[in-house]
Design an enzyme around this catalytic site. Sequence first.
Site, PDB file in Angstrom:
ATOM      1  N   ILE A   1       0.807  -1.221   0.000  1.00  0.00           N
ATOM      2  CA  ILE A   1       0.000   0.000   0.000  1.00  0.00           C
ATOM      3  C   ILE A   1       0.841   1.273   0.000  1.00  0.00           C
ATOM      4  CG2 ILE A   1      -1.974  -1.134   1.078  1.00  0.00           C
ATOM      5  CD1 ILE A   1      -1.162   0.159   3.738  1.00  0.00           C
TER       6      ILE A   1
ATOM      7  N   ARG B   1      -7.343  -7.914  17.680  1.00  0.00           N
ATOM      8  CA  ARG B   1      -6.467  -8.179  16.529  1.00  0.00           C
ATOM      9  C   ARG B   1      -5.009  -7.813  16.796  1.00  0.00           C
ATOM     10  NH1 ARG B   1      -7.931  -3.293  12.221  1.00  0.00           N
ATOM     11  NH2 ARG B   1      -7.781  -1.579  13.719  1.00  0.00           N
TER      12      ARG B   1
ATOM     13  N   ARG C   1       9.439  -3.826  -7.296  1.00  0.00           N
ATOM     14  CA  ARG C   1       9.203  -4.962  -6.406  1.00  0.00           C
ATOM     15  C   ARG C   1       9.583  -6.321  -6.990  1.00  0.00           C
ATOM     16  NH1 ARG C   1       8.874  -2.868  -1.349  1.00  0.00           N
ATOM     17  NH2 ARG C   1       7.364  -1.145  -1.275  1.00  0.00           N
TER      18      ARG C   1
END
Length: 250
Positions: A94, A172, A199
Amino acid sequence: MAEIAPLRVQLIAKTDFLAPPDVPWSTDADGGPALVEFAGRACYQSWSKPNPKTATNAGYIKHIIDVGHFSVLEHASVSFYITGISRSCTHELIRHRHFSYSQLSQRYVPENDSRVVVPPGLDDDPELQQILAAAADASRATYTELLARLEAKFADQPSAVLRRKQARQAARAVLPNATETRIVVTGNYRAWRHFIAMRASEHADVEIRRLAIECLRRLADVAPAVFADFEIATLADGTEVATSPLATEA
């Protein structure tokens, strides 16, 4: 024992193209590649294809990339639904701000039966995988216990939806980075080229590199001419990289 989640990249959307009937031009491609060519020719009104080297769609797009006219690549887009990817990997993903994202919400979706993604380096070692699975099982058990206690703590909250959300967003915190997430990613061709260049490099984290390679393979099916300059190679450790002499954007 925690279930292992394999990486899966599914094409769910791609650009369609409707040629204006009043423009005296045709091409040997469709969809996004046709739109890219149309956008480029619109800049110069070169509908008659005066240059034989750029008369085909593939030839035209190659020229666009060769000369760095990348803005026309931004008109066409591709969307993927990605599963079997870890939360730690999406934290890196992101950072690519030209993409659009819709990700599984841990506040709304319970993680009692969440799967885990085996990090590269552990995937060929059963003993290390057992250690990972045991840690994941322990954290999930703690998550389940916290969830039950938090829901009891928030029992006075009249909204059941809000009560569960408050419990999940607190519980979480104990879930591992290896927890599987699921995400829809949409990007234009230029953004995807940049992502692959950054990447799919051998210097990138191996999990996101694997993701970049899988995306490249599907992108090459959608728009071969746009991604033809990338070459996939296998390193000595068995992992793959993709490079292009034309991918120069930082």
